[in-house]
Design an enzyme around this catalytic site. Structure first.
Site, short mmCIF file in Angstrom:
data_model
loop_
_atom_site.label_atom_id
_atom_site.label_comp_id
_atom_site.label_asym_id
_atom_site.label_seq_id
_atom_site.Cartn_x
_atom_site.Cartn_y
_atom_site.Cartn_z
N ASP A 32 39.94 20.26 34.35
CA ASP A 32 40.63 21.18 33.45
C ASP A 32 41.18 22.23 34.30
O ASP A 32 40.52 22.48 35.47
CB ASP A 32 39.67 21.78 32.37
CG ASP A 32 39.02 20.90 31.50
OD1 ASP A 32 39.66 19.79 31.36
OD2 ASP A 32 37.74 20.90 30.97
N TYR A 33 41.92 23.15 33.69
CA TYR A 33 42.55 24.39 34.15
C TYR A 33 41.29 25.25 34.72
O TYR A 33 41.21 25.74 35.89
CB TYR A 33 43.38 25.30 33.22
CG TYR A 33 43.88 26.44 33.64
CD1 TYR A 33 45.18 26.15 34.52
CD2 TYR A 33 43.72 27.68 33.27
CE1 TYR A 33 45.91 27.73 35.12
CE2 TYR A 33 44.21 28.97 33.64
CZ TYR A 33 45.27 28.64 34.64
OH TYR A 33 45.91 29.92 34.89
#
Ligand code: URA
Length: 242
Positions: free
Chosen positions: A102-103
């Protein structure tokens, strides 16, 4: 020497099945000569054209990145945010991430231009184990750890057996550091598993991927995998050993 249809498939032009159709229907040339024979083998120096377009044949390369948070696991972003390949500017080959983080997640991410290798490692049947260090809200009980280990009910089904242990707990700050090892790779799986037991993740890092670890790397650093590591990863995935 590699089979022609395999080289075409690896170049990302078509699936192997489709590449075979292209060969038998006369759309492929090797060194300027049309080839319709499926068993044909080619060397790295042979020039292959598919429908008149020369295919690029890159060496296969494999890298490990310590992904920082605030970076997209992609090769480009329409909103101009930082992407993982920005951290490997010295690589000429067209690499892309194996799976994704994920970011907001940091940690170990593999990148390669070897599609078959990437597919093998991310295939649900073969997924290797990955260890995450999560800082979560609240004090995690033994009972909750057991639920994580046995399987959590998520909207896309139960999670497979996992390993979970408390690294440290801070009563005053009401947070726990948990080490969680899973061998699936569903979207935002670790965050959703902790949400399901009522302990939202505040910080998440992938510490290990199979036998690989972040070692002495700093965030944003990368290194090439050794040929032996690549071989071991492939063998691990192929054997189905989690
Ligand atoms: N699980 C998550 O929730 N996020 C990641 O980035 C990886 C695993």
């Amino acid at each position: 020497m590699e089979r022609l249809q395999k080289v075409i498939a690896h170049a990302g032009i078509a699936s192997r099945r489709k590449a075979e159709d292209m060969i038998t229907s006369g759309k492929v040339k090797v060194n300027g000569k049309m080839i319709t024979e499926l068993g044909t083998r080619v060397t790295p120096s042979d020039v292959i054209e598919v429908e008149g377009i020369k295919i690029e044949r890159e060496n296969k390369v494999y890298f490990l990145l310590y992904k920082p948070t605030g970076v997209i696991s992609a090769v480009s972003d329409d909103k101009n945010r930082k992407v993982v390949t920005d951290f490997l500017p010295y690589v000429d080959e067209r690499i892309y991430p194996v799976g994704r983080l994920d970011y907001d997640t940091s940690g170990l991410l593999l990148l390669t231009n070897d599609g078959e290798f990437a597919n093998l490692l991310t295939h649900p049947k073969y997924e290797v184990h990955k260890t995450y260090i999560a800082r979560v809200k609240g004090l995690v009980s033994r009972e909750s750890l057991r639920i994580l280990e046995k399987g959590v009910k998520l909207e896309d089904g139960m999670t497979a057996p996992a390993k979970a242990k408390v690294v440290s707990a801070d009563k005053a700050k009401n947070k726990t550091i948990v080490e969680l090892t899973i061998h699936e790779g569903r979207n935002r799986q670790v965050r959703r598993m902790f949400d399901a037991i009522g302990h939202p993740v505040q910080k998440l890092k992938r510490e290990r991927y199979a036998f690989l670890h972040l070692g002495g790397l700093n965030t944003g650093d990368s290194r090439e995998l050794t040929p032996h590591e690549v071989k071991q990863l492939r063998a691990l995935a192929e054997s189905g050993t989690k």
